[in-house]
Design an enzyme around this catalytic site. Structure first.
Site, PDB file in Angstrom:
ATOM      1  N   ARG A 297     -19.441  -5.282   0.709  1.00  0.00           N
ATOM      2  CA  ARG A 297     -18.029  -4.991   0.431  1.00  0.00           C
ATOM      3  C   ARG A 297     -17.788  -4.782  -1.052  1.00  0.00           C
ATOM      4  O   ARG A 297     -17.066  -3.860  -1.446  1.00  0.00           O
ATOM      5  CB  ARG A 297     -17.161  -6.126   0.987  1.00  0.00           C
ATOM      6  CG  ARG A 297     -17.036  -6.058   2.499  1.00  0.00           C
ATOM      7  CD  ARG A 297     -16.457  -7.313   3.115  1.00  0.00           C
ATOM      8  NE  ARG A 297     -16.253  -7.113   4.543  1.00  0.00           N
ATOM      9  CZ  ARG A 297     -15.935  -8.063   5.406  1.00  0.00           C
ATOM     10  NH1 ARG A 297     -15.783  -9.320   4.973  1.00  0.00           N
ATOM     11  NH2 ARG A 297     -15.764  -7.787   6.683  1.00  0.00           N
ATOM     12  N   HIS A 440     -15.064   1.613   5.342  1.00  0.00           N
ATOM     13  CA  HIS A 440     -16.396   1.010   5.230  1.00  0.00           C
ATOM     14  C   HIS A 440     -16.302  -0.510   5.112  1.00  0.00           C
ATOM     15  O   HIS A 440     -15.482  -1.041   4.369  1.00  0.00           O
ATOM     16  CB  HIS A 440     -17.130   1.556   3.998  1.00  0.00           C
ATOM     17  CG  HIS A 440     -17.864   2.826   4.272  1.00  0.00           C
ATOM     18  ND1 HIS A 440     -18.229   3.698   3.277  1.00  0.00           N
ATOM     19  CD2 HIS A 440     -18.310   3.384   5.416  1.00  0.00           C
ATOM     20  CE1 HIS A 440     -18.859   4.739   3.798  1.00  0.00           C
ATOM     21  NE2 HIS A 440     -18.919   4.572   5.092  1.00  0.00           N
ATOM     22  N   GLU A 441     -17.177  -1.196   5.829  1.00  0.00           N
ATOM     23  CA  GLU A 441     -17.254  -2.665   5.782  1.00  0.00           C
ATOM     24  C   GLU A 441     -15.916  -3.334   6.074  1.00  0.00           C
ATOM     25  O   GLU A 441     -15.538  -4.317   5.461  1.00  0.00           O
ATOM     26  CB  GLU A 441     -17.789  -3.134   4.422  1.00  0.00           C
ATOM     27  CG  GLU A 441     -19.173  -2.627   4.097  1.00  0.00           C
ATOM     28  CD  GLU A 441     -20.192  -2.934   5.183  1.00  0.00           C
ATOM     29  OE1 GLU A 441     -20.093  -4.005   5.795  1.00  0.00           O
ATOM     30  OE2 GLU A 441     -21.070  -2.091   5.434  1.00  0.00           O
ATOM     31  N   GLY A 442     -15.223  -2.802   7.054  1.00  0.00           N
ATOM     32  CA  GLY A 442     -13.946  -3.364   7.469  1.00  0.00           C
ATOM     33  C   GLY A 442     -12.789  -2.516   6.995  1.00  0.00           C
ATOM     34  O   GLY A 442     -12.678  -2.204   5.817  1.00  0.00           O
ATOM     35  N   HIS A 447      -8.854  -6.272   5.953  1.00  0.00           N
ATOM     36  CA  HIS A 447      -8.991  -7.051   4.726  1.00  0.00           C
ATOM     37  C   HIS A 447      -7.651  -7.626   4.286  1.00  0.00           C
ATOM     38  O   HIS A 447      -7.603  -8.712   3.677  1.00  0.00           O
ATOM     39  CB  HIS A 447      -9.612  -6.191   3.630  1.00  0.00           C
ATOM     40  CG  HIS A 447     -11.071  -5.952   3.847  1.00  0.00           C
ATOM     41  ND1 HIS A 447     -12.020  -6.923   3.647  1.00  0.00           N
ATOM     42  CD2 HIS A 447     -11.754  -4.860   4.283  1.00  0.00           C
ATOM     43  CE1 HIS A 447     -13.220  -6.442   3.932  1.00  0.00           C
ATOM     44  NE2 HIS A 447     -13.076  -5.192   4.322  1.00  0.00           N
TER      45      HIS A 447
END
Length: 599
Positions: A297, A440-442, A447
């Site tokens: 992240r 990307h990555e959540g 978030h």
């Protein structure tokens, strides 16, 4: 100046803002010095320019192709990655005991910024591998480390992270991949995975997949997820490769950006013999994977800042060279046209980019430096403080650059006018690549929920308190300089309003109104990020204020430019934050109460 990243700015962040040279006084980094770090950055910039940037457009134009179960890439990708591995970049931040050179993580991430700016789709392969190696070094058994870690660090094997599934998306609690134990010590995996980057290629001898799956009989949801090592080829006791595992790519996803990175539909156990080895303890897989995901992240945020940065430098070069129009008030059509950088609105677009990309880069490297400090700190309370800061800042470091350095790419395209939308210039590719980073990555909203729903409440608000204490220290330092008074007042007010809004939303969240409290979590994330970036800019402004008066020439211009960018961010970007925080504190339910049939 390089069109990837401004080297002077990178040195400013590393040596003046973060003062990473103090790391060399610790046992972990003893014997290292700035000369070593500078030489590493020199080698990075050269390799990024000569081997990565040169095929970025070709990798974008000629996407990976799946043929008979094998993925074909343009040959320049392997040439670049072979050079990357040969130069020792794969293990540059790994421990010496694991075969690495043990440089600070902040230096490694500064180097990563160059590669992301040069060719984000090609560098994705080693970046995922490095994250996999770090996870194995942290949680793998001695046997697993002996079998897989050294080849990963050496670049003979590459790695992946295999998480999502077609029906689950980001909701990992709903994954269906199963792992059945056998009497031979391995598990048999079966299931379908989606959105797996770097899942198939011939760039290395082997690919080590780190796969999330559930062991039957385990707890429901995320508490029942385990992590497994699933090699593409089995690795024998002597390190040689054995037969092909029953884990295969059956389709490729074609995205608008990162087009040179294999992104795959991945089937496990089609023939009933996909073997995987449990990594760590059963049902702890998501906790282990979060170590890899959190690293990734911050890397996503760094990559977003780097893509914004190279777009900014390309548009700055164009604005200085392109002549068009005349100064406002000039009526003589016979007078020469002026470079467009002389037009106020172009300068606004350039300042917006500069404020975003330099602020985003500073935040990403600050978070990387927190990792270095945590590794070298001998006092438990200090390590705890650093860990709290990093935990709280990770969703911001990932998400803020992904949103607002993407905006910077938009401004860069605008500066080039019609040319910005053509493939004659790389600006449109930077934008397409960067547009993937908010997911990307959540996804961005996830978030926001993580930040407001969990991180700010962590340990009774200890993480938020840690960050606010750091901001208070910067305010106290900056308060000594009258020239910074406007910004000190603005940040102090934003800090107080953020704490108040957080307390209000936290009360609703803990009082049974979580849906209403979290309804605008994505906006909360953006707003929190603006306060954090304002903090980064005030820290940079203190340094520039001290050093600008005694500097001359390009150095004076550099420091003065920092102060002007800080002023832009505070007056144009931070000023609206007060109204946004007031809106958040009212816990507006417009989106929550909207019904599906009203659309």
């Amino acid at each position: 100046m390089s069109l990837l990243i401004n080297r002077r700015d990178l040195e400013f962040v590393l040596y003046e803002l973060l003062d990473i040279e103090t790391l060399t006084q610790t046992p972990r980094y003893t014997g290292q010095d700035r000369a070593l770090y500078d030489a590493t950055l020199d080698a990075t910039e050269k390799l990024a320019q000569e081997k990565f940037a040169t095929h970025a457009s070709a990798a974008d134009e000629h996407e990976p192709v799946l043929e008979d179960g094998h993925v074909r890439l343009i040959p320049e990708v392997k040439i670049a990655l072979d050079a990357y591995v040969e130069a020792g970049f794969m293990g540059m931040a790994m421990d010496v005991e694991a075969g690495g050179t043990q440089l600070p993580w902040s230096v490694a991430q500064a180097c990563a910024g160059y590669f992301c700016a040069a060719n984000v789709s090609t560098i994705a392969y080693p970046f995922i591998t490095i994250a996999a190696a770090n996870l194995l070094s942290k949680f793998g058994s001695p046997e697993h480390q002996a079998r897989y870690l050294e080849p990963l660090v050496a670049g003979r094997f590459f790695g992946t992270m295999v998480l999502s599934e077609p029906q689950a998306g980001s909701s990992l609690a709903d994954i269906r991949t199963r792992a059945l134990p056998t009497e031979e010590g391995h598990y048999l995996l079966s299931g379908n995975k989606m959105w797996t980057s770097a899942a198939e290629h011939d760039l290395a001898q082997n690919i080590i997949h780190l796969v999330l799956a559930k062991i039957p009989g385990g707890p429901p949801g995320v508490k029942g997820i385990s992590l497994f090592i699933v090699p593409k080829f089995f690795v024998n006791d002597d390190g040689s490769l054995g037969a092909r595992n029953d884990a295969r790519v059956v389709g490729l996803n074609h995205k608008m950006g990162y087009r040179g990175t294999v992104n795959a539909v991945f089937n496990l156990g089609e023939n009933g013999c996909c073997k995987g080895w449990l990594l760590g303890e059963p049902h702890q897989g998501l906790a282990y994977m979060f170590s890899m995901m959190n690293e990734a992240r911050i890397g996503v945020g760094l990559g977003a800042a780097a893509l914004g940065y190279t777009g900014y430098l390309h548009s700055l070069k164009y604005a200085r060279e392109r002549t068009q129009g005349r100064h406002a008030g000039s009526k003589d059509p016979a007078s020469p046209q002026v470079p467009i950088v002389e037009h106020a609105d172009i300068r606004r677009l350039l300042l917006a980019q500069k404020a975003a990309v330099e602020g985003g880069l500073a935040l990403a490297l600050y978070c990387s430096h927190l990792i270095d400090l945590e590794r070298t700190s001998e006092a438990a309370p200090a390590r705890d403080h650093l860990n709290l800061l990093l935990d709280l800042l990770t969703p911001i470091a990932k998400s803020w650059p992904s949103e607002f350095c993407l905006e910077a790419n938009k401004h860069a395209i605008q500066i080039l006018g019609g040319y910005g939308y053509t493939r004659d210039y790389p600006l449109e590719r930077f934008y397409r690549d960067n547009r993937l980073n908010p997911i990307h990555e959540g996804a961005h909203g996830i978030h926001g929920l993580d930040l407001l729903g969990r991180k700010v409440a962590l340990r009774g608000g200890a993480a938020l308190t840690a960050l606010m204490s750091e901001i208070a220290a910067t305010l106290a330092s900056a308060n000594a300089y009258p020239a910074l008074a406007e910004w000190v007042t603005a940040l102090a007010q934003a800090r107080t309003a953020l704490v108040d809004a957080t307390a209000t939303l936290g009360g609703l969240r803990d009082g049974g109104e979580a849906p209403r409290a979290l309804a605008n979590a994505g906006i909360y994330l953006d707003t929190f990020g603006h306060v954090v970036i304002a903090w980064m800019w005030l820290r940079m402004a203190v340094i520039a204020t001290v050093r600008a008066p005694a500097s001359v020439g390009t150095e004076h211009a550099f420091y003065t430019g920092k102060l002007q960018a800080c002023q832009y961010f505070y007056r144009y970007e931070l000023a609206p934050v007060a109204a946004r925080l007031g809106f958040l504190a009212r816990a507006d339910d417009t989106c929550l109460t909207m019904r599906e049939d009203w659309f």
